[in-house]
Motif scaffolding. Structure first.
Motif, mmCIF file in Angstrom:
data_model
loop_
_atom_site.group_PDB
_atom_site.id
_atom_site.type_symbol
_atom_site.label_atom_id
_atom_site.label_comp_id
_atom_site.label_asym_id
_atom_site.label_seq_id
_atom_site.Cartn_x
_atom_site.Cartn_y
_atom_site.Cartn_z
ATOM 1 N N UNK A 190 -30.884 -17.408 35.745
ATOM 2 C CA UNK A 190 -29.791 -17.265 34.767
ATOM 3 C C UNK A 190 -30.537 -17.033 33.291
ATOM 4 N N UNK A 191 -29.678 -15.820 32.580
ATOM 5 C CA UNK A 191 -30.320 -15.812 31.238
ATOM 6 C C UNK A 191 -29.274 -15.826 30.208
ATOM 7 N N UNK A 192 -29.608 -16.489 29.028
ATOM 8 C CA UNK A 192 -28.570 -16.532 27.831
ATOM 9 C C UNK A 192 -29.169 -15.989 26.733
ATOM 10 N N UNK A 193 -28.158 -15.054 26.236
ATOM 11 C CA UNK A 193 -28.674 -14.250 25.020
ATOM 12 C C UNK A 193 -27.345 -14.014 24.316
ATOM 13 N N UNK A 194 -27.443 -13.427 22.861
ATOM 14 C CA UNK A 194 -26.174 -12.573 22.518
ATOM 15 C C UNK A 194 -26.479 -11.358 22.209
ATOM 16 N N UNK A 195 -27.478 -10.895 22.527
ATOM 17 C CA UNK A 195 -27.607 -9.325 22.299
ATOM 18 C C UNK A 195 -27.294 -8.670 23.768
ATOM 19 N N UNK A 196 -26.442 -7.961 23.811
ATOM 20 C CA UNK A 196 -26.043 -7.258 25.234
ATOM 21 C C UNK A 196 -27.127 -6.288 25.996
ATOM 22 N N UNK A 197 -27.767 -5.626 25.076
ATOM 23 C CA UNK A 197 -28.783 -4.857 25.757
ATOM 24 C C UNK A 197 -29.856 -5.681 26.067
ATOM 25 N N UNK A 226 -21.847 -15.461 23.389
ATOM 26 C CA UNK A 226 -20.873 -15.000 22.213
ATOM 27 C C UNK A 226 -19.522 -14.783 23.099
ATOM 28 N N UNK A 227 -19.648 -15.252 24.357
ATOM 29 C CA UNK A 227 -18.371 -15.263 25.337
ATOM 30 C C UNK A 227 -18.010 -16.180 25.895
ATOM 31 N N UNK A 228 -18.371 -17.251 25.383
ATOM 32 C CA UNK A 228 -18.088 -18.735 26.151
ATOM 33 C C UNK A 228 -16.735 -19.203 25.816
ATOM 34 N N UNK A 229 -16.027 -18.871 25.045
ATOM 35 C CA UNK A 229 -14.750 -19.195 24.734
ATOM 36 C C UNK A 229 -15.045 -20.846 24.275
ATOM 37 N N UNK A 240 -27.282 -19.748 15.045
ATOM 38 C CA UNK A 240 -26.066 -20.788 15.070
ATOM 39 C C UNK A 240 -25.881 -21.723 13.878
ATOM 40 N N UNK A 241 -27.059 -22.330 13.417
ATOM 41 C CA UNK A 241 -26.787 -23.166 12.535
ATOM 42 C C UNK A 241 -27.165 -22.783 11.007
ATOM 43 N N UNK A 242 -25.973 -22.536 10.297
ATOM 44 C CA UNK A 242 -25.877 -21.899 8.826
ATOM 45 C C UNK A 242 -26.872 -22.802 8.032
ATOM 46 N N UNK A 243 -26.690 -24.237 8.076
ATOM 47 C CA UNK A 243 -27.117 -24.895 7.117
ATOM 48 C C UNK A 243 -28.769 -24.974 7.081
ATOM 49 N N UNK A 244 -29.411 -25.223 8.517
ATOM 50 C CA UNK A 244 -30.744 -24.921 8.248
ATOM 51 C C UNK A 244 -31.249 -23.565 7.977
ATOM 52 N N UNK A 271 -36.036 -27.463 12.282
ATOM 53 C CA UNK A 271 -35.691 -26.298 12.921
ATOM 54 C C UNK A 271 -34.483 -26.076 13.097
ATOM 55 N N UNK A 272 -33.913 -24.927 13.379
ATOM 56 C CA UNK A 272 -32.520 -24.715 14.168
ATOM 57 C C UNK A 272 -32.681 -24.890 15.509
ATOM 58 N N UNK A 273 -32.227 -25.894 15.815
ATOM 59 C CA UNK A 273 -32.182 -26.655 17.316
ATOM 60 C C UNK A 273 -31.223 -26.075 18.405
#
Ligand code: NAD
Ligand code: ZN
Ligand code: ZN
Length: 408
Positions: free
Chosen positions: A219-226, A242-245, A275-279, A304-306
Protein backbone atom coordinates in the motif's frame (compact mmCIF):
# COMPACT_ATOMS: atom_id res chain seq x y z
CA UNK A 1 26.07 23.47 -8.87
CA UNK A 2 26.80 25.53 -5.81
CA UNK A 3 24.77 26.41 -2.72
CA UNK A 4 24.76 30.19 -2.17
CA UNK A 5 22.04 30.67 0.44
CA UNK A 6 18.63 29.33 1.46
CA UNK A 7 16.74 28.60 -1.77
CA UNK A 8 19.62 30.03 -3.76
CA UNK A 9 21.71 27.58 -5.75
CA UNK A 10 23.69 28.60 -8.80
CA UNK A 11 25.88 27.21 -11.52
CA UNK A 12 29.39 28.57 -10.97
CA UNK A 13 32.80 27.79 -12.37
CA UNK A 14 34.99 26.21 -9.69
CA UNK A 15 38.48 24.71 -9.74
CA UNK A 16 38.74 21.27 -11.37
CA UNK A 17 39.20 18.55 -8.74
CA UNK A 18 42.53 16.74 -8.51
CA UNK A 19 43.82 13.60 -6.81
CA UNK A 20 44.70 14.46 -3.20
CA UNK A 21 45.13 11.02 -1.71
CA UNK A 22 46.35 7.74 -3.26
CA UNK A 23 42.86 6.22 -2.70
CA UNK A 24 41.17 8.96 -4.78
CA UNK A 25 39.94 8.91 -8.33
CA UNK A 26 38.62 11.77 -10.44
CA UNK A 27 35.65 11.09 -12.69
CA UNK A 28 33.98 12.95 -15.53
CA UNK A 29 30.34 12.96 -14.45
CA UNK A 30 27.90 11.70 -17.09
CA UNK A 31 24.72 11.60 -14.94
CA UNK A 32 23.92 13.02 -11.52
CA UNK A 33 20.64 12.65 -9.62
CA UNK A 34 18.64 15.26 -7.73
CA UNK A 35 17.41 13.85 -4.43
CA UNK A 36 14.81 14.62 -1.77
CA UNK A 37 17.80 14.97 0.54
CA UNK A 38 19.10 17.88 -1.56
CA UNK A 39 15.88 19.68 -0.72
CA UNK A 40 16.76 19.63 3.00
CA UNK A 41 19.96 21.56 2.18
CA UNK A 42 17.96 23.89 0.04
CA UNK A 43 16.16 25.23 3.14
CA UNK A 44 16.13 23.44 6.48
CA UNK A 45 19.84 22.62 6.75
CA UNK A 46 20.97 26.03 5.51
CA UNK A 47 22.82 26.80 8.79
CA UNK A 48 25.26 24.00 8.00
CA UNK A 49 26.05 25.15 4.46
CA UNK A 50 28.59 27.68 3.22
CA UNK A 51 28.23 29.77 0.08
CA UNK A 52 30.12 28.03 -2.70
CA UNK A 53 29.61 24.46 -1.41
CA UNK A 54 29.23 22.12 -4.39
CA UNK A 55 26.13 19.93 -3.93
CA UNK A 56 24.94 16.59 -5.31
CA UNK A 57 25.51 13.04 -4.13
CA UNK A 58 24.15 10.70 -6.81
CA UNK A 59 26.80 10.71 -9.57
CA UNK A 60 28.16 8.27 -12.08
CA UNK A 61 30.67 8.73 -14.83
CA UNK A 62 33.92 7.78 -16.48
CA UNK A 63 37.22 7.46 -14.62
CA UNK A 64 39.65 10.20 -15.70
CA UNK A 65 42.46 9.82 -13.16
CA UNK A 66 43.35 7.03 -10.75
CA UNK A 67 45.23 7.35 -7.44
CA UNK A 68 48.20 5.07 -6.79
CA UNK A 69 46.42 2.75 -4.35
CA UNK A 70 43.27 2.16 -6.42
CA UNK A 71 43.83 -1.22 -8.03
CA UNK A 72 40.38 -2.21 -9.32
CA UNK A 73 39.92 0.71 -11.71
CA UNK A 74 41.52 2.05 -14.88
CA UNK A 75 41.10 5.28 -16.78
CA UNK A 76 38.02 4.93 -18.99
CA UNK A 77 36.10 2.59 -16.66
CA UNK A 78 32.45 3.35 -15.98
CA UNK A 79 31.66 3.83 -12.27
CA UNK A 80 28.76 4.66 -9.96
CA UNK A 81 29.69 6.53 -6.78
CA UNK A 82 27.91 5.77 -3.45
CA UNK A 83 26.57 8.84 -1.69
CA UNK A 84 28.29 7.87 1.54
CA UNK A 85 32.06 7.81 1.72
CA UNK A 86 33.34 4.73 3.49
CA UNK A 87 36.77 3.13 3.88
CA UNK A 88 35.80 -0.52 3.69
CA UNK A 89 38.27 -1.59 6.36
CA UNK A 90 37.20 -0.11 9.73
CA UNK A 91 35.16 -1.80 12.47
CA UNK A 92 31.85 -0.36 11.19
CA UNK A 93 32.49 -1.07 7.51
CA UNK A 94 33.40 -4.64 8.50
CA UNK A 95 29.93 -5.02 9.98
CA UNK A 96 28.03 -3.67 6.99
CA UNK A 97 27.50 -0.27 8.62
CA UNK A 98 29.27 1.79 5.96
CA UNK A 99 27.20 4.90 6.71
CA UNK A 100 28.82 4.87 10.17
CA UNK A 101 32.39 4.46 8.81
CA UNK A 102 34.86 5.26 11.59
CA UNK A 103 37.44 6.59 9.15
CA UNK A 104 35.14 9.27 7.68
CA UNK A 105 32.85 9.94 10.69
CA UNK A 106 32.38 13.60 11.61
CA UNK A 107 33.12 13.62 15.31
CA UNK A 108 32.96 17.44 15.64
CA UNK A 109 29.27 17.28 14.82
CA UNK A 110 28.64 13.84 16.30
CA UNK A 111 27.51 12.52 12.92
CA UNK A 112 28.27 9.42 10.86
CA UNK A 113 30.21 8.86 7.66
CA UNK A 114 30.91 11.77 5.35
CA UNK A 115 28.57 12.22 2.42
CA UNK A 116 29.23 13.76 -0.97
CA UNK A 117 27.95 17.33 -1.23
CA UNK A 118 26.13 17.32 2.07
CA UNK A 119 26.92 20.17 4.46
CA UNK A 120 29.31 20.62 7.37
CA UNK A 121 27.36 18.00 9.30
CA UNK A 122 28.75 15.40 6.88
CA UNK A 123 32.24 16.54 6.04
CA UNK A 124 31.64 19.37 3.56
CA UNK A 125 32.92 17.20 0.69
CA UNK A 126 32.45 18.79 -2.77
CA UNK A 127 29.55 17.05 -4.47
CA UNK A 128 28.64 15.45 -7.75
CA UNK A 129 26.24 17.83 -9.50
CA UNK A 130 29.30 18.92 -11.41
CA UNK A 131 31.29 18.14 -14.54
CA UNK A 132 34.14 16.53 -12.59
CA UNK A 133 34.29 14.94 -9.16
CA UNK A 134 37.06 13.81 -6.83
CA UNK A 135 35.98 10.55 -5.19
CA UNK A 136 37.65 9.92 -1.81
CA UNK A 137 38.16 6.27 -0.75
CA UNK A 138 37.43 5.22 -4.32
CA UNK A 139 39.59 2.12 -3.76
CA UNK A 140 36.58 0.72 -1.89
CA UNK A 141 33.63 2.97 -2.74
CA UNK A 142 33.57 3.37 -6.52
CA UNK A 143 31.42 0.64 -8.09
CA UNK A 144 32.54 -0.49 -11.54
CA UNK A 145 29.58 -1.18 -13.82
CA UNK A 146 29.28 -2.66 -17.34
CA UNK A 147 29.06 -0.43 -20.40
CA UNK A 148 26.17 -2.13 -22.16
CA UNK A 149 23.13 -0.24 -20.81
CA UNK A 150 22.16 3.45 -20.59
CA UNK A 151 23.32 5.38 -17.50
CA UNK A 152 19.90 5.22 -15.82
CA UNK A 153 20.12 1.43 -15.52
CA UNK A 154 22.96 1.88 -13.00
CA UNK A 155 22.79 5.48 -11.76
CA UNK A 156 20.38 4.77 -8.90
CA UNK A 157 22.92 2.44 -7.30
CA UNK A 158 24.45 5.62 -5.86
CA UNK A 159 21.52 6.24 -3.50
CA UNK A 160 17.90 5.46 -4.43
CA UNK A 161 18.33 1.69 -4.89
CA UNK A 162 20.43 0.86 -1.80
CA UNK A 163 18.36 3.27 0.29
CA UNK A 164 15.08 1.71 -0.79
CA UNK A 165 16.59 -1.77 -0.52
CA UNK A 166 17.72 -1.12 3.06
CA UNK A 167 14.31 0.34 3.89
CA UNK A 168 12.70 -2.92 2.77
CA UNK A 169 15.29 -5.09 4.56
CA UNK A 170 14.85 -3.12 7.78
CA UNK A 171 11.04 -3.28 7.47
CA UNK A 172 11.35 -7.01 8.07
CA UNK A 173 8.14 -7.73 6.15
CA UNK A 174 7.03 -11.27 6.99
CA UNK A 175 7.50 -13.90 4.31
CA UNK A 176 4.77 -16.12 3.11
CA UNK A 177 5.07 -15.07 -0.49
CA UNK A 178 6.85 -17.43 -2.85
CA UNK A 179 9.89 -15.22 -2.94
CA UNK A 180 10.69 -13.24 0.14
CA UNK A 181 14.42 -13.44 -0.29
CA UNK A 182 17.12 -11.11 -1.50
CA UNK A 183 18.22 -13.29 -4.36
CA UNK A 184 16.32 -11.36 -6.99
CA UNK A 185 13.74 -14.03 -7.75
CA UNK A 186 11.23 -13.13 -10.43
CA UNK A 187 8.02 -14.59 -9.15
CA UNK A 188 5.64 -12.24 -7.44
CA UNK A 189 3.56 -14.25 -5.03
CA UNK A 190 0.81 -12.25 -3.39
CA UNK A 191 0.44 -14.02 -0.07
CA UNK A 192 3.43 -12.32 1.59
CA UNK A 193 3.12 -9.76 4.36
CA UNK A 194 1.70 -6.29 3.80
CA UNK A 195 3.82 -3.17 3.84
CA UNK A 196 2.59 0.42 3.84
CA UNK A 197 4.98 2.85 2.19
CA UNK A 198 4.35 6.42 3.32
CA UNK A 199 5.58 8.78 0.60
CA UNK A 200 5.80 7.98 -3.11
CA UNK A 201 8.81 10.13 -3.99
CA UNK A 202 11.74 8.35 -5.61
CA UNK A 203 12.64 6.53 -2.39
CA UNK A 204 9.11 5.37 -1.55
CA UNK A 205 8.44 4.46 -5.18
CA UNK A 206 11.58 2.32 -5.39
CA UNK A 207 10.93 0.73 -1.99
CA UNK A 208 7.46 -0.21 -3.23
CA UNK A 209 8.97 -1.74 -6.40
CA UNK A 210 11.43 -3.79 -4.39
CA UNK A 211 8.74 -5.02 -1.96
CA UNK A 212 6.47 -5.94 -4.89
CA UNK A 213 9.34 -7.75 -6.55
CA UNK A 214 9.73 -9.78 -3.38
CA UNK A 215 6.09 -10.79 -3.45
CA UNK A 216 4.63 -8.57 -0.76
CA UNK A 217 1.37 -6.67 -0.78
CA UNK A 218 2.17 -2.95 -1.01
CA UNK A 219 0.00 0.00 0.00
CA UNK A 220 1.38 3.46 -0.80
CA UNK A 221 0.27 6.81 0.61
CA UNK A 222 1.04 10.21 -0.87
CA UNK A 223 -0.78 13.36 -1.92
CA UNK A 224 0.59 13.74 -5.45
CA UNK A 225 -1.64 11.83 -7.91
CA UNK A 226 0.99 11.15 -10.58
CA UNK A 227 3.39 9.76 -7.98
CA UNK A 228 0.72 7.39 -6.69
CA UNK A 229 -0.12 6.42 -10.26
CA UNK A 230 3.43 5.26 -10.93
CA UNK A 231 3.23 2.82 -8.03
CA UNK A 232 -0.23 1.58 -9.01
CA UNK A 233 1.19 0.92 -12.48
CA UNK A 234 3.56 -1.60 -10.90
CA UNK A 235 0.99 -3.39 -8.77
CA UNK A 236 0.77 -1.26 -5.60
CA UNK A 237 -2.47 0.02 -4.00
CA UNK A 238 -2.70 3.79 -3.66
CA UNK A 239 -4.03 5.82 -0.75
CA UNK A 240 -4.39 9.51 -1.54
CA UNK A 241 -4.12 11.30 1.81
CA UNK A 242 -6.04 14.30 0.49
CA UNK A 243 -8.99 11.94 0.01
CA UNK A 244 -9.36 10.57 3.53
CA UNK A 245 -12.37 12.57 4.65
CA UNK A 246 -12.76 12.16 8.41
CA UNK A 247 -10.64 9.03 8.52
CA UNK A 248 -6.93 8.96 9.25
CA UNK A 249 -4.41 7.17 7.05
CA UNK A 250 -4.15 4.50 9.74
CA UNK A 251 -7.95 4.00 9.72
CA UNK A 252 -7.86 3.31 5.99
CA UNK A 253 -4.92 0.93 6.34
CA UNK A 254 -6.67 -0.99 9.13
CA UNK A 255 -9.82 -1.18 7.02
CA UNK A 256 -7.82 -2.90 4.28
CA UNK A 257 -5.94 -5.28 6.60
CA UNK A 258 -8.61 -7.02 8.67
CA UNK A 259 -8.60 -4.22 11.22
CA UNK A 260 -5.05 -5.05 12.20
CA UNK A 261 -2.75 -2.60 10.42
CA UNK A 262 0.19 -3.20 8.09
CA UNK A 263 2.83 -5.76 9.10
CA UNK A 264 5.44 -3.14 8.36
CA UNK A 265 5.51 0.55 7.48
CA UNK A 266 8.24 2.41 5.63
CA UNK A 267 8.38 6.15 6.32
CA UNK A 268 9.82 7.49 3.07
CA UNK A 269 8.86 11.10 3.76
CA UNK A 270 11.06 12.49 6.53
CA UNK A 271 11.26 15.82 8.25
CA UNK A 272 9.59 17.97 5.64
CA UNK A 273 6.27 16.15 5.72
CA UNK A 274 3.23 17.88 4.38
CA UNK A 275 0.84 18.88 7.15
CA UNK A 276 1.96 20.99 10.11
CA UNK A 277 2.17 24.69 9.44
CA UNK A 278 3.70 25.60 12.80
CA UNK A 279 6.87 23.57 12.41
CA UNK A 280 7.16 24.68 8.83
CA UNK A 281 7.43 28.23 10.12
CA UNK A 282 10.20 27.18 12.52
CA UNK A 283 12.11 25.52 9.66
CA UNK A 284 11.78 28.68 7.60
CA UNK A 285 12.99 30.79 10.49
CA UNK A 286 15.99 28.53 11.18
CA UNK A 287 16.86 28.72 7.49
CA UNK A 288 16.92 32.48 7.62
CA UNK A 289 18.76 33.05 10.91
CA UNK A 290 22.49 33.79 10.92
CA UNK A 291 24.45 30.51 11.25
CA UNK A 292 25.94 31.06 14.76
CA UNK A 293 22.41 31.34 16.14
CA UNK A 294 20.66 28.83 13.91
CA UNK A 295 23.22 26.02 14.17
CA UNK A 296 22.91 25.40 17.95
CA UNK A 297 19.16 26.02 17.74
CA UNK A 298 18.78 23.19 15.23
CA UNK A 299 21.10 20.89 17.20
CA UNK A 300 19.47 21.40 20.62
CA UNK A 301 15.88 22.45 20.03
CA UNK A 302 15.20 21.60 16.39
CA UNK A 303 11.91 19.88 15.66
CA UNK A 304 10.74 17.96 12.63
CA UNK A 305 7.40 17.87 10.88
CA UNK A 306 6.26 14.51 12.19
CA UNK A 307 3.07 13.79 10.21
CA UNK A 308 4.50 10.85 8.30
CA UNK A 309 6.25 9.30 11.29
CA UNK A 310 3.21 9.57 13.56
CA UNK A 311 0.99 8.12 10.84
CA UNK A 312 3.48 5.24 10.52
CA UNK A 313 3.32 4.40 14.23
CA UNK A 314 -0.45 4.49 14.02
CA UNK A 315 -0.83 2.42 10.82
CA UNK A 316 1.56 -0.40 11.71
CA UNK A 317 0.01 -3.42 13.38
CA UNK A 318 0.85 -4.43 16.94
CA UNK A 319 4.22 -6.13 17.03
CA UNK A 320 5.08 -4.70 13.59
CA UNK A 321 8.11 -2.82 12.34
CA UNK A 322 8.50 0.79 11.27
CA UNK A 323 11.44 1.36 8.94
CA UNK A 324 12.34 5.04 8.83
CA UNK A 325 14.23 5.94 5.70
CA UNK A 326 13.10 9.56 5.41
CA UNK A 327 15.66 11.85 7.02
CA UNK A 328 14.95 13.49 10.37
CA UNK A 329 17.10 16.18 11.95
CA UNK A 330 15.35 17.40 15.09
CA UNK A 331 16.68 17.14 18.62
CA UNK A 332 13.46 17.74 20.51
CA UNK A 333 10.74 15.81 18.72
CA UNK A 334 7.78 14.77 20.89
CA UNK A 335 7.02 11.08 20.25
CA UNK A 336 4.00 8.99 21.32
CA UNK A 337 5.99 6.72 23.63
CA UNK A 338 2.93 5.10 25.15
CA UNK A 339 1.60 4.02 21.76
CA UNK A 340 5.05 2.86 20.63
CA UNK A 341 5.58 0.85 23.81
CA UNK A 342 2.08 -0.54 24.07
CA UNK A 343 2.01 -1.67 20.43
CA UNK A 344 5.36 -3.36 20.92
CA UNK A 345 6.91 -1.72 17.88
CA UNK A 346 10.29 -2.36 16.35
CA UNK A 347 11.83 0.73 14.82
CA UNK A 348 14.82 0.79 12.50
CA UNK A 349 16.29 3.76 10.72
CA UNK A 350 19.35 5.36 9.30
CA UNK A 351 21.36 6.42 6.32
CA UNK A 352 21.75 3.66 3.75
CA UNK A 353 24.89 1.50 3.91
CA UNK A 354 25.34 1.61 0.15
CA UNK A 355 28.18 -0.91 -0.24
CA UNK A 356 26.38 -3.34 2.10
CA UNK A 357 23.76 -3.94 -0.59
CA UNK A 358 25.29 -2.82 -3.88
CA UNK A 359 26.65 -6.19 -5.06
CA UNK A 360 23.23 -7.85 -4.58
CA UNK A 361 21.51 -5.01 -6.39
CA UNK A 362 24.04 -4.91 -9.22
CA UNK A 363 23.39 -8.59 -9.88
CA UNK A 364 19.71 -7.77 -10.27
CA UNK A 365 20.42 -4.75 -12.51
CA UNK A 366 22.60 -6.80 -14.81
CA UNK A 367 19.67 -9.00 -15.77
CA UNK A 368 18.21 -8.26 -19.19
CA UNK A 369 14.67 -7.59 -17.98
CA UNK A 370 15.33 -4.39 -15.94
CA UNK A 371 13.08 -5.86 -13.28
CA UNK A 372 12.86 -2.69 -11.15
CA UNK A 373 12.20 -0.42 -14.12
CA UNK A 374 15.28 1.73 -13.57
CA UNK A 375 15.57 2.85 -17.18
CA UNK A 376 12.12 4.43 -17.07
CA UNK A 377 12.46 5.73 -13.52
CA UNK A 378 13.65 9.29 -14.16
CA UNK A 379 11.01 11.78 -15.32
CA UNK A 380 13.44 14.53 -16.37
CA UNK A 381 16.93 14.62 -17.91
CA UNK A 382 18.34 18.14 -17.87
CA UNK A 383 21.60 19.98 -18.44
CA UNK A 384 23.25 21.26 -15.28
CA UNK A 385 22.46 24.84 -16.30
CA UNK A 386 18.80 24.10 -15.64
CA UNK A 387 19.42 22.83 -12.11
CA UNK A 388 18.30 25.95 -10.23
CA UNK A 389 14.88 25.79 -11.88
CA UNK A 390 14.77 22.01 -11.45
CA UNK A 391 15.29 22.27 -7.68
CA UNK A 392 12.30 24.56 -7.46
CA UNK A 393 10.12 22.38 -9.69
CA UNK A 394 11.08 19.26 -7.72
CA UNK A 395 10.42 20.92 -4.37
CA UNK A 396 6.99 22.10 -5.52
CA UNK A 397 6.35 18.73 -7.21
CA UNK A 398 5.31 20.49 -10.40
CA UNK A 399 5.61 19.38 -14.01
CA UNK A 400 5.34 15.70 -13.06
CA UNK A 401 8.85 15.83 -11.62
CA UNK A 402 9.56 12.68 -9.62
CA UNK A 403 13.19 11.95 -10.41
CA UNK A 404 15.42 14.51 -12.06
CA UNK A 405 18.76 13.49 -13.57
CA UNK A 406 21.31 16.09 -14.63
CA UNK A 407 23.51 15.47 -17.65
CA UNK A 408 26.56 17.68 -17.07
P1 NAD B 1 10.57 13.47 -1.99
O1 NAD B 1 10.56 14.72 -1.22
O2 NAD B 1 10.46 13.51 -3.47
O3 NAD B 1 9.46 12.45 -1.46
C1 NAD B 1 8.68 12.65 -0.35
C2 NAD B 1 7.23 12.28 -0.72
O4 NAD B 1 6.44 12.30 0.47
C3 NAD B 1 6.58 13.26 -1.67
O5 NAD B 1 6.03 12.58 -2.78
C4 NAD B 1 5.49 13.93 -0.82
O6 NAD B 1 4.34 14.31 -1.58
C5 NAD B 1 5.18 12.86 0.18
N1 NAD B 1 4.59 13.33 1.44
C6 NAD B 1 4.82 14.48 2.11
N2 NAD B 1 4.13 14.52 3.25
C7 NAD B 1 3.42 13.37 3.31
C8 NAD B 1 2.52 12.84 4.26
N3 NAD B 1 2.20 13.52 5.38
N4 NAD B 1 1.97 11.62 4.01
C9 NAD B 1 2.30 10.93 2.88
N5 NAD B 1 3.16 11.39 1.95
C10 NAD B 1 3.72 12.60 2.17
O7 NAD B 1 11.96 12.77 -1.59
P2 NAD B 1 12.68 11.35 -1.86
O8 NAD B 1 13.86 11.60 -2.75
O9 NAD B 1 11.75 10.29 -2.24
O10 NAD B 1 13.24 11.10 -0.40
C11 NAD B 1 12.36 10.76 0.65
C12 NAD B 1 13.06 10.87 1.98
O11 NAD B 1 14.13 9.92 2.02
C13 NAD B 1 13.70 12.24 2.22
O12 NAD B 1 13.57 12.57 3.59
C14 NAD B 1 15.15 11.97 1.89
O13 NAD B 1 16.01 12.86 2.56
C15 NAD B 1 15.30 10.58 2.44
N6 NAD B 1 16.48 9.85 1.98
C16 NAD B 1 17.09 9.07 2.89
C17 NAD B 1 18.19 8.34 2.55
C18 NAD B 1 18.82 7.44 3.55
O14 NAD B 1 19.95 6.99 3.33
N7 NAD B 1 18.14 7.09 4.63
C19 NAD B 1 18.71 8.43 1.25
C20 NAD B 1 18.03 9.21 0.32
C21 NAD B 1 16.92 9.92 0.69
ZN1 ZN C 1 20.09 11.11 -2.53
ZN1 ZN D 1 35.05 2.49 7.33
Amino acid sequence: MTWQGAKDIRVETVLDPTIQDPADIVIRVTSSGLCGSDLHLYEVLAPFMEPGDVVGHEPMGIVEEVGASVSHLDVGDRVVIPFNISCGSCWMCGRGLQSQCETTQNRDYGTGASLLGYSKLYGQVPGGQAEYLRVPHADYGAIKVPKDHPDDRYLFLSDVLPTAWQAVEYADIPDGGTDGGTDGGTDGGTDGGTVLVVGAGPIGDMAARIALHRGHRVLVADLVPERLQRVVGRGGEAIDITDLGDASLADVVRERTDGRGADAVIDAVGMEAHGSGGIKAVHKLVGLLPDPIAEPLMQKAGTDRLEALLASFDAVRRGGTVSVVGVYGGAADPLPMMQMFDKQLTIRMGQANVRRWSDDILALLNRDDDVLGTEGFATHHLPLEEAPAAYETFQKKEDGAVKVVFKP
